[in-house]
Write a protein that holds these residues in place. Sequence first.
Motif, mmCIF file in Angstrom:
data_model
loop_
_atom_site.group_PDB
_atom_site.id
_atom_site.type_symbol
_atom_site.label_atom_id
_atom_site.label_comp_id
_atom_site.label_asym_id
_atom_site.label_seq_id
_atom_site.Cartn_x
_atom_site.Cartn_y
_atom_site.Cartn_z
ATOM 1 N N GLU A 133 0.820 -1.633 0.137
ATOM 2 C CA GLU A 133 0.012 -0.045 0.090
ATOM 3 C C GLU A 133 0.761 1.088 0.068
ATOM 4 O O GLU A 133 0.427 2.236 -0.441
ATOM 5 N N ARG A 169 -8.161 -2.361 -1.976
ATOM 6 C CA ARG A 169 -7.605 -2.356 -4.252
ATOM 7 C C ARG A 169 -7.289 -4.016 -4.359
ATOM 8 O O ARG A 169 -6.083 -4.496 -4.488
ATOM 9 N N VAL A 250 -7.249 2.238 3.634
ATOM 10 C CA VAL A 250 -7.186 1.607 2.643
ATOM 11 C C VAL A 250 -5.906 0.036 2.480
ATOM 12 O O VAL A 250 -4.830 0.087 3.407
ATOM 13 N N TYR A 251 -6.631 -0.842 1.600
ATOM 14 C CA TYR A 251 -6.137 -2.158 1.791
ATOM 15 C C TYR A 251 -5.723 -2.856 0.708
ATOM 16 O O TYR A 251 -6.900 -2.785 -0.438
ATOM 17 N N ASN A 252 -4.659 -3.322 0.484
ATOM 18 C CA ASN A 252 -4.561 -4.502 -0.957
ATOM 19 C C ASN A 252 -5.589 -5.770 -0.742
ATOM 20 O O ASN A 252 -5.139 -6.093 0.304
#
Length: 327
Positions: A133, A169, A250-252
């Motif tokens: 990230e 994401r 926010v995360y992958n």
Amino acid sequence: MKQYNVLVVGGAGYIGSHMVKFLLDGGSGVVTLDDLSKGHRDLVCGGKFYEGSMDDQALLDKIFSENMINAVMHFAAYSLVGESVIDPLKYYKNNLYGTLELIRGMIRNGVKNFIFSSTAAVYGEPVETPITEEHPPRPTNPYGATKIAVERMLRDCDTAYGFKYVSLRYFNAAGADESGKIGERHEPESHLIPLILKAALGERENISIFGTDYPTPDGTCIRDYIHVNDLARAHSLALEALFAGQPSAVYNLGNSKGYSVREVIDVAGKITGLPIPVVESERRPGDPAVLIAGSDKIKQDLGWKPQREDLETMISTAWEWHKQGKY
């Protein structure tokens, strides 16, 4: 899974429909909003359904007034990279303006928990692998640009309005629900696994491999695939985190390992037992050799981990769906 009342925007699409089923199976109340421009009404397994656009303020007010919604999940973006290059304004109108209007309607109606379907396309050409990230966002197409613009808008809405969100994401969603009731249906289809399965079924003449001279073990591109139901579970955990008071994040989302195009074709051939004609073509401009997610952050913060990470499971569940001919 805790129970919520969730508005799933874009819930008649591939990932959205799996999210609807996952929430319903967990006992949550679900309302779906979809304009059916890309989605399919028959993929929505239950709950209430509204047909319309996410930028329709009157419709949003109606939905929020008629249902005790306490969270929204957003899957209604346009997502074809090539089309975004040819017609960028279509993507900015839907993906950015449409999302802005959705958020505006949420805030006006006092709903401030939001799960956003983002994309690895925000990163552009990777400068390191696996991609974390912290990798700088450098989208190389309008699709990725609209997604990072929404993420920045979300950050500002958090600061200004206390609007809480998790942005996820994705890398490459794959597979289908094990029930066989729902699966991947795009028109036109652009994803590798369903294209391979269509070739196996004789609905395509062949499958093209774009580039065989990449610096990878077999010369073809390597991508990170994640089962669609593992995606759905990550969304549920993200929602639980917001309701538990955790900050916006926010995360992958990926498996943190990759499979080459040839590997995917070979495994599909073994699972289907059918010949898959292959045509080798030149590289496509802008295709990186390797795209693999670094997903340690969501594993550490939310306790998520993929439960269907092997390629065989992803392809076999997709095959059970495709061979029914429902797509």
